[in-house]
Design a protein around this motif. Structure first.
Motif, short mmCIF file in Angstrom:
data_model
loop_
_atom_site.label_atom_id
_atom_site.label_comp_id
_atom_site.label_asym_id
_atom_site.label_seq_id
_atom_site.Cartn_x
_atom_site.Cartn_y
_atom_site.Cartn_z
N LYS A 134 52.67 39.23 31.00
CA LYS A 134 51.65 40.14 30.44
C LYS A 134 52.08 41.58 30.60
CE LYS A 134 48.95 40.39 34.69
NZ LYS A 134 47.71 40.06 35.39
N TYR A 158 56.49 42.83 33.22
CA TYR A 158 57.05 43.08 34.56
C TYR A 158 58.37 43.85 34.48
CZ TYR A 158 53.46 39.85 36.16
OH TYR A 158 52.25 39.26 36.43
N SER A 194 45.20 31.55 40.83
CA SER A 194 46.08 32.72 40.88
C SER A 194 46.14 33.26 42.30
CB SER A 194 45.55 33.83 39.98
OG SER A 194 45.40 33.38 38.66
N HIS A 195 47.34 33.64 42.72
CA HIS A 195 47.56 34.31 44.00
C HIS A 195 47.37 33.44 45.23
CE1 HIS A 195 46.80 38.00 41.37
NE2 HIS A 195 48.10 37.88 41.57
N THR A 229 54.33 38.17 39.61
CA THR A 229 55.18 39.00 40.47
C THR A 229 56.14 38.19 41.35
OG1 THR A 229 53.40 40.60 40.48
CG2 THR A 229 55.11 40.88 42.15
C1 LIG Z 1 48.04 39.23 36.45
C2 LIG Z 1 47.38 37.98 36.82
C3 LIG Z 1 48.08 36.99 37.51
C4 LIG Z 1 49.51 37.16 37.96
O1 LIG Z 1 49.53 38.12 38.95
P1 LIG Z 1 50.85 38.40 39.82
O2 LIG Z 1 50.33 39.18 40.96
O3 LIG Z 1 51.76 39.19 38.96
O4 LIG Z 1 51.39 37.08 40.20
C5 LIG Z 1 47.42 35.82 37.81
N1 LIG Z 1 46.14 35.63 37.44
C6 LIG Z 1 45.44 36.55 36.77
C7 LIG Z 1 44.03 36.25 36.37
C8 LIG Z 1 46.02 37.76 36.45
O5 LIG Z 1 45.31 38.69 35.79
#
Ligand SMILES: *Cc1c(COP(=O)(O)O)cnc(C)c1O
Length: 345
Positions: free
Chosen positions: A31, A35, A182-183, A207
């Motif tokens: 996105k 990056y 995520s994360h 990331t």
């Molecule tokens: C940007 C985003 C990610 C990826 O985040 P990174 O820190 O780059 O791994 C995952 N989930 C959502 C909803 C995001 O907006």
């Protein structure tokens, strides 16, 4: 006259492969500025990784990744009626909803339902989930999503995911037991997989995947001109005077690339500042540390970066870098837009 991102292809791809191997269900996130690499290049890498899906941030990013990636594209930004125009349903694009009216607006679409999390950014409250049972019948459900805070700030996120799993509506087939997260670190994901053997986790990573091996991709600028200035001479847009002899070094990279003034804050920076004060006299006060390195050390901006070039100040008699040579630039790839991306191997 370019700012270049140099990618050590074999090293970078080895890193990507190792993250993919350690992260079953990996969904690469592609996105924004991609990056630093650009969205198209990352989409092609996601294809090489055989990822089951790729995630973009917003709908207008789908077009850049589609030619390079054959499987599903998930749009993570929730569809917000009243803010966004209603999209056409698509067989290979999965939308996210985070509100009841969003869910209703996307009847007939392939949909992931984002649940609220300790992030408090977007998400349906679990109480709303009960009210959404009928609306869930109207979409092609692809699962539920949780967006969690970043390590090391996250607290108790594994239990947070477990609680959300407990709220998932029953009798929705495989999609009803699919969680897009995520994360979460690999250890947390392992714990969750053991706890919830009937749930399929899709792990969205940006990331840690693309930028997890910092040495695999470096940004370099080109030295474009070097000028000897004598004490008292004026230079630049602001016609400041130099308080001693030194070199003005003009380099590629400016505000349009995301090169910015950075407040010197870290301890290492304070040391550098002290050193610069010692070397350059009091003129270092009031200057901003640049991300450009000369002879291993970050140097001061002579004045705020211009649109496509920046001016650095190298006080004293030290040899200046040669015109045409390249300098390492310590920039955050997520805020940098290089002119060129060069992948070796
Ligand atoms: C940007 C985003 C990610 C990826 O985040 P990174 O820190 O780059 O791994 C995952 N989930 C959502 C909803 C995001 O907006």
């Amino acid at each position: 006259m370019t700012l270049t991102l140099y990618v050590d292809g074999p090293r970078w791809r080895a890193h990507l492969a190792s993250v993919a191997a350690g992260t079953p269900g990996l969904v690469p996130v592609v996105k924004g500025n991609g990056y630093g690499f650009g969205r198209a290049l990352l989409a092609a890498e996601a294809e090489r990784l055989d990822a089951p899906a790729l995630a973009v941030g917003q709908p207008d990013e789908v077009a850049d990744v589609r030619p390079h990636f054959r499987r599903d594209v998930l749009v993570m930004g929730p569809h917000l009626p009243g803010v966004d125009a209603t999209p056409e349903p698509s067989d290979d694009v999965v939308r996210t909803v985070a509100t009841l009216d969003g869910l209703r607006a996307l009847a007939g679409h392939r949909v992931v339902v984002e649940l609220t999390s300790s992030m408090h950014r977007f998400g349906l409250a679990t109480a709303e989930l009960d009210a959404a049972v009928d609306d869930l019948d109207q979409v092609r459900l692809e699962g539920f999503a949780l967006h969690l805070p970043l390590e090391p700030f996250a607290r108790g996120v594994v239990d947070e995911v477990s609680r959300a799993v407990g709220y998932l509506p029953t009798a929705r087939g495989a999609a009803g037991r699919r969680m897009w997260v995520s994360h979460l670190g690999p250890g947390d994901i392992d714990t969750l997989r053991q706890r919830h053997v009937d749930v399929t986790f899709r792990v969205r990573v940006g990331t840690r995947l693309w930028l997890g091996d910092p040495a695999a991709a470096v940004v370099r600028a080109t030295v474009l001109a070097v000028h000897r200035l004598r004490r008292g001479e004026r230079y630049g847009y602001y016609q400041r005077r130099v308080s001693r002899d030194g070199w003005l070094v003009v380099v590629s990279g400016g505000t349009s690339h995301g090169i910015a003034m950075q407040a010197p804050g870290a301890a290492a920076t304070a040391r550098q500042r002290a050193r610069s004060v010692a070397e350059g006299g009091l003129e270092a006060i009031g200057r901003a540390l640049s991300p450009y390195r000369i002879g291993g050390a970050r140097r001061w901006f002579a004045e705020p970066p211009h649109m496509q070039v920046s001016m650095l100040w190298l006080p004293g008699v030290e040899d200046p870098p040669a015109v045409g040579s390249e300098l390492d630039v310590d920039v955050r790839a997520t805020t940098t837009t290089p002119d060129r991306v060069q992948v070796s191997g």
